[in-house]
Write a protein that holds these residues in place. Structure first.
Motif, PDB file in Angstrom:
ATOM      1  N   SER A  23      -1.296   4.368   2.236  1.00 39.22           N
ATOM      2  CA  SER A  23      -1.207   2.907   2.194  1.00 39.22           C
ATOM      3  C   SER A  23      -1.285   2.301   3.587  1.00 39.22           C
ATOM      4  N   THR A  24      -0.672   2.955   4.557  1.00 42.01           N
ATOM      5  CA  THR A  24      -0.746   2.478   5.939  1.00 42.01           C
ATOM      6  C   THR A  24      -2.185   2.564   6.446  1.00 42.01           C
ATOM      7  N   LEU A  25      -2.879   3.644   6.135  1.00 38.29           N
ATOM      8  CA  LEU A  25      -4.277   3.784   6.549  1.00 38.29           C
ATOM      9  C   LEU A  25      -5.151   2.725   5.875  1.00 38.29           C
ATOM     10  N   ALA A  26      -4.884   2.443   4.601  1.00 37.58           N
ATOM     11  CA  ALA A  26      -5.640   1.395   3.900  1.00 37.58           C
ATOM     12  C   ALA A  26      -5.404   0.044   4.571  1.00 37.58           C
ATOM     13  N   SER A  27      -4.174  -0.222   4.948  1.00 38.72           N
ATOM     14  CA  SER A  27      -3.862  -1.474   5.644  1.00 38.72           C
ATOM     15  C   SER A  27      -4.581  -1.549   6.979  1.00 38.72           C
ATOM     16  N   THR A  28      -4.554  -0.469   7.731  1.00 34.32           N
ATOM     17  CA  THR A  28      -5.236  -0.418   9.028  1.00 34.32           C
ATOM     18  C   THR A  28      -6.738  -0.607   8.863  1.00 34.32           C
ATOM     19  N   ALA A  29      -7.275  -0.130   7.739  1.00 37.22           N
ATOM     20  CA  ALA A  29      -8.703  -0.273   7.467  1.00 37.22           C
ATOM     21  C   ALA A  29      -9.064  -1.689   7.024  1.00 37.22           C
ATOM     22  N   GLY A  30      -8.050  -2.546   6.859  1.00 41.42           N
ATOM     23  CA  GLY A  30      -8.323  -3.938   6.552  1.00 41.42           C
ATOM     24  C   GLY A  30      -7.931  -4.395   5.163  1.00 41.42           C
ATOM     25  N   ALA A  31      -7.253  -3.543   4.395  1.00 34.24           N
ATOM     26  CA  ALA A  31      -6.832  -3.953   3.057  1.00 34.24           C
ATOM     27  C   ALA A  31      -5.862  -5.125   3.156  1.00 34.24           C
ATOM     28  N   SER A  32      -6.067  -6.109   2.317  1.00 29.57           N
ATOM     29  CA  SER A  32      -5.171  -7.260   2.277  1.00 29.57           C
ATOM     30  C   SER A  32      -3.878  -6.885   1.551  1.00 29.57           C
ATOM     31  N   THR A  33      -2.902  -7.766   1.618  1.00 27.11           N
ATOM     32  CA  THR A  33      -1.651  -7.531   0.897  1.00 27.11           C
ATOM     33  C   THR A  33      -1.926  -7.372  -0.592  1.00 27.11           C
ATOM     34  N   ARG A  34      -2.757  -8.232  -1.166  1.00 27.10           N
ATOM     35  CA  ARG A  34      -3.090  -8.147  -2.591  1.00 27.10           C
ATOM     36  C   ARG A  34      -3.770  -6.814  -2.905  1.00 27.10           C
ATOM     37  N   GLU A  35      -4.667  -6.371  -2.046  1.00 30.80           N
ATOM     38  CA  GLU A  35      -5.349  -5.096  -2.281  1.00 30.80           C
ATOM     39  C   GLU A  35      -4.367  -3.930  -2.223  1.00 30.80           C
ATOM     40  N   LEU A  36      -3.438  -3.978  -1.286  1.00 22.57           N
ATOM     41  CA  LEU A  36      -2.423  -2.927  -1.216  1.00 22.57           C
ATOM     42  C   LEU A  36      -1.545  -2.938  -2.462  1.00 22.57           C
ATOM     43  N   MET A  37      -1.184  -4.135  -2.914  1.00 22.08           N
ATOM     44  CA  MET A  37      -0.375  -4.243  -4.125  1.00 22.08           C
ATOM     45  C   MET A  37      -1.088  -3.606  -5.308  1.00 22.08           C
ATOM     46  N   THR A  38      -2.369  -3.866  -5.431  1.00 23.85           N
ATOM     47  CA  THR A  38      -3.152  -3.307  -6.532  1.00 23.85           C
ATOM     48  C   THR A  38      -3.241  -1.790  -6.422  1.00 23.85           C
TER      49      THR A  38
END
Length: 89
Positions: A23-38
């Motif tokens: 999840s941290t890597l996804a966030s670093t790659a630019g995932a938005s809060t909504r995308e992380l939630m999904t």
């Protein structure tokens, strides 16, 4: 446990550690809060925000963009192009 032992992974590594890293890597790659939630199956943003760590390189990028906005007369900076845009798709 058998799979963990077969692969030489120690007992100190937990499933949640892998989830946190992903999840941290996804966030670093630019995932938005909504995308992380999904991705994580969360129904509120509080949990997703945990994975949006501030990294020094991201902090530098934000500072650079703010500087560009200020030098450009205070207008709104255009968003960074997405990977898709950079690839020309």
């Amino acid at each position: 446990m058998k799979a963990r032992k077969a692969e030489g992974v120690t007992a100190e590594l937990h499933f949640h550690d892998l989830r946190h890293t992903g999840s941290t890597l996804a966030s670093t790659a630019g995932a938005s809060t909504r995308e992380l939630m999904t991705r994580m199956g969360h129904s509120n943003c509080r949990a997703a925000l945990i994975y949006q760590h501030m990294t020094s390189d991201r902090n530098r990028a934000i500072a650079d963009r703010l500087g560009a906005v200020i030098r450009g007369g205070g207008g709104v900076a255009s968003p960074e192009p997405s990977e898709k845009d950079r690839a020309g798709s």
